[in-house]
Design a protein around this motif. Structure first.
Motif, PDB file in Angstrom:
ATOM      1  N   UNK A 288     -10.400  -3.612   2.160  1.00 39.47           N
ATOM      2  CA  UNK A 288      -9.671  -2.452   1.668  1.00 39.47           C
ATOM      3  C   UNK A 288     -10.506  -1.710   0.620  1.00 39.47           C
ATOM      4  N   UNK A 289     -10.104  -0.459   0.369  1.00 38.08           N
ATOM      5  CA  UNK A 289     -10.858   0.409  -0.535  1.00 38.08           C
ATOM      6  C   UNK A 289      -9.952   0.953  -1.628  1.00 38.08           C
ATOM      7  N   UNK A 290     -10.536   1.123  -2.832  1.00 33.22           N
ATOM      8  CA  UNK A 290      -9.827   1.723  -3.954  1.00 33.22           C
ATOM      9  C   UNK A 290     -10.721   2.716  -4.678  1.00 33.22           C
ATOM     10  N   UNK A 291     -10.259   3.209  -5.819  1.00 36.66           N
ATOM     11  CA  UNK A 291     -11.015   4.179  -6.613  1.00 36.66           C
ATOM     12  C   UNK A 291     -11.086   3.698  -8.049  1.00 36.66           C
ATOM     13  N   UNK A 292     -12.300   3.771  -8.630  1.00 36.98           N
ATOM     14  CA  UNK A 292     -12.497   3.428 -10.040  1.00 36.98           C
ATOM     15  C   UNK A 292     -13.170   4.603 -10.736  1.00 36.98           C
ATOM     16  N   UNK A 293     -13.133   4.590 -12.074  1.00 35.65           N
ATOM     17  CA  UNK A 293     -13.865   5.589 -12.845  1.00 35.65           C
ATOM     18  C   UNK A 293     -15.174   4.991 -13.352  1.00 35.65           C
ATOM     19  N   UNK A 294     -15.917   5.759 -14.137  1.00 36.22           N
ATOM     20  CA  UNK A 294     -17.211   5.294 -14.627  1.00 36.22           C
ATOM     21  C   UNK A 294     -17.099   4.022 -15.467  1.00 36.22           C
ATOM     22  N   UNK A 296     -15.259   1.643 -14.865  1.00 40.75           N
ATOM     23  CA  UNK A 296     -14.901   0.523 -14.016  1.00 40.75           C
ATOM     24  C   UNK A 296     -13.414   0.258 -13.958  1.00 40.75           C
ATOM     25  N   UNK A 297     -12.607   1.179 -14.478  1.00 43.74           N
ATOM     26  CA  UNK A 297     -11.159   1.010 -14.468  1.00 43.74           C
ATOM     27  C   UNK A 297     -10.600   1.431 -13.111  1.00 43.74           C
ATOM     28  N   UNK A 298      -9.745   0.615 -12.529  1.00 42.93           N
ATOM     29  CA  UNK A 298      -9.148   0.903 -11.227  1.00 42.93           C
ATOM     30  C   UNK A 298      -8.077   1.975 -11.392  1.00 42.93           C
ATOM     31  N   UNK A 299      -8.280   3.134 -10.769  1.00 36.71           N
ATOM     32  CA  UNK A 299      -7.306   4.221 -10.902  1.00 36.71           C
ATOM     33  C   UNK A 299      -6.534   4.446  -9.605  1.00 36.71           C
ATOM     34  N   UNK A 300      -7.037   3.920  -8.505  1.00 32.88           N
ATOM     35  CA  UNK A 300      -6.298   3.869  -7.246  1.00 32.88           C
ATOM     36  C   UNK A 300      -6.437   2.447  -6.730  1.00 32.88           C
ATOM     37  N   UNK A 301      -5.348   1.752  -6.463  1.00 26.02           N
ATOM     38  CA  UNK A 301      -5.411   0.338  -6.081  1.00 26.02           C
ATOM     39  C   UNK A 301      -6.312   0.109  -4.864  1.00 26.02           C
ATOM     40  N   UNK A 302      -6.924  -1.045  -4.823  1.00 24.84           N
ATOM     41  CA  UNK A 302      -7.872  -1.377  -3.763  1.00 24.84           C
ATOM     42  C   UNK A 302      -7.126  -1.930  -2.543  1.00 24.84           C
ATOM     43  N   UNK A 303      -6.272  -1.089  -1.959  1.00 26.87           N
ATOM     44  CA  UNK A 303      -5.503  -1.535  -0.801  1.00 26.87           C
ATOM     45  C   UNK A 303      -5.376  -0.451   0.272  1.00 26.87           C
ATOM     46  N   UNK A 304      -6.336   0.501   0.296  1.00 21.72           N
ATOM     47  CA  UNK A 304      -6.308   1.581   1.277  1.00 21.72           C
ATOM     48  C   UNK A 304      -7.301   1.311   2.408  1.00 21.72           C
ATOM     49  N   UNK A 305      -6.944   1.776   3.597  1.00 21.93           N
ATOM     50  CA  UNK A 305      -7.810   1.592   4.759  1.00 21.93           C
ATOM     51  C   UNK A 305      -8.992   2.562   4.747  1.00 21.93           C
TER      52      UNK A 305
END
Length: 489
Positions: A288-294, A296-305
């Motif tokens: 799965x894929x998520x989004x982080x900022x510079x 390293x903070x997770x701003x979109x959970x790592x559970x997207x296809x």
């Protein structure tokens, strides 16, 4: 004439009764299997030259004529479209890997020379010649390399230990003192370094490599240390805005941001930039894929296809997909899609969406919609189609309420008429697609040019080749890379 090179090749083959296997720059190449001859044909179907030798088209009215002699000897010449020898046939080969319309390198008896395409010698035969980019050559004489321009003039008396390549007017060399040095197009010194410079791809920031440990670091053009040589590998950002350098150590990446000139340690191995200092991160464990900022903070959970950034109407967005759930986030990470909206296609100025069994164009500026009349279904593009080379959707295959298929472009304009029982488009960015009528198949491209008549019983897709069967015989069509406009005459 607004037809593609691909279609011109087919029309010329029919006109002259021989296969034209390539066409560009106003001329095609023909091979006659019966006579074992090769020919040059112009855009009107006139054979301008015929030979038993091999002929390869370089550009416009310039070709290379090659004869394979006994004892593996090769004789070659540069000719025009009528076979006139501009560089006479000789025991030589043209070994340059680049196709320049200004100069060509000839190899002969272990020596090399540079000529123009009218047969004028620019640089006499010497030990070796390397095209260095940006109108420069490195020439090897007496075990030393010298810098020359396209007119054959030696630019500087400076000697170099090896050949190099210029990028944006700069080349990385090892100088006579065994130091890393950056030179300009005239061989002048721009920077000298005590450290070993590994790459200048992220100039004015430079990746270093420790001669003893093999570890990587980062300095600026004045050799101020940005990152110590403690990293296992380092790489610049090759695409996008090229504003980051990635330094990895023990499976974790530290990001150098060129804008604020700071390092950002991170707990992830790989980051793919989006915009506004956001990155996608992929979990090999969960797939799965998520989004982080510079930071390293997770701003979109790592559970997207699937996650991909798009630039639409000059605005930046992030597309998120998880199962049937979709979001299209603006710069403030606000979802602009309404409930039950599904994105069908992404284009530079708008989206095509589906809502309540109807299809619309959707403006990301004011969120207005315009219905696509009579369209009852659209074949969706797979998410894995989108990458750095395929930034937007292809024109879409639609079915109208007459139950026939056609294709519309990004503006909703019909570019392939709705006359087919089915249309099979391919997912790997091809310009060709299969059309079906009354259980027979043919091939058309996005310029609505018929490439194969609708007479085939079956078709097979094998990588870059489309095979079509008829009466126990197989015809072959090679794919071209997809372009919205196509290669024009």
């Amino acid at each position: 004439m607004a037809q593609t090179n691909q279609y011109t090749k087919i029309l010329l083959s029919k006109k002259i009764g021989k296969e034209v296997y390539s066409y560009s720059g106003g001329y095609g190449m023909v091979y006659d299997a019966r006579t074992k001859t090769r020919s040059i044909v112009d855009s009107l179907g006139n054979i301008t030259f015929e030979s038993n030798y091999n002929i390869s088209h370089i550009f416009k009215k310039r070709f290379i004529l090659t004869s394979e002699e006994s004892n593996y000897r090769t004789k070659s010449a540069v000719i025009d479209e009528k076979g006139n020898q501009l560089l006479p046939i000789d025991d030589q080969s043209f070994n340059t890997p680049w196709l320049s319309e200004k100069r060509i390198i000839s190899s002969k008896e272990g020596k090399e020379a540079v000529y123009d395409y009218n047969g004028k010698q620019i640089i006499p035969y010497c030990d070796r010649i390397i095209f260095a980019g940006e109108e420069r050559f490195f020439v090897l004489k007496d075990k030393k390399w010298f810098l020359y321009d396209l007119d054959g003039q030696q630019i500087t008396n400076r000697e170099f230990n090896e050949d190099n390549h210029f990028e944006k007017g700069r080349a990385l060399v090892i100088n006579e003192d065994n130091q890393s040095e950056i030179i300009g197009k005239n061989g002048q010194t721009l920077h000298k370094f005590s450290a070993q410079i590994y790459s200048l791809a992220s100039y004015p920031y430079l990746i270093t490599k420790n001669r003893t440990t093999g570890k990587y670091g980062l300095v600026d053009a004045e050799e101020n240390i940005i990152a110590d040589e403690i990293f296992d590998d380092a790489a610049p950002e090759y695409f996008g805005e090229k504003q980051y350098v990635y330094l990895r150590k023990k499976g974790k990446v530290t990001v150098f941001n060129k804008k604020d000139k700071k390092l950002y340690p991170n707990n992830f191995k790989y980051l793919t930039p989006l915009f506004n200092d956001m990155f996608t991160v992929y979990s090999e464990k969960s797939k799965k894929t998520g989004v982080v900022n510079l930071q390293g903070e997770m701003i979109v959970p790592q559970d997207y296809d699937f996650i991909q950034n798009f630039s639409i109407s000059g605005k930046e967005f992030v597309y998120l997909k998880k199962g049937r759930e979709e979001q299209f986030l603006d710069k403030d990470l606000k979802n602009i899609l309404e409930e039950n909206m599904q994105i069908i296609a992404f284009y530079p100025d708008h989206l095509i969406i589906k809502k309540e069994e109807s299809y619309y164009t959707f403006s990301v500026v004011d969120h207005s919609v315009s219905v696509l009349k009579d369209v009852i279904s659209i074949k969706e593009q797979g998410a894995d189609f989108f990458n750095i080379f395929n930034m937007y959707s292809k024109p879409v295959v639609c079915k109208k309420n007459n139950n026939l298929y056609g294709i519309i472009d990004e503006k909703g304009k019909e570019i392939i008429p709705f006359i087919y029982d089915d249309i099979i488009a391919f997912e790997n960015s091809e310009n060709e697609f299969v059309v079906k009528k009354q259980d027979k198949y043919g091939v058309v491209n996005f310029q609505n040019e018929p490439l194969k008549d609708i007479v085939y019983d079956k078709f097979y897709w094998q990588k870059e080749v489309l095979k079509l069967d008829k009466d126990k015989k197989t015809d072959i069509l090679y794919f071209t890379r997809f372009k919205n406009i196509g290669s024009r005459l």
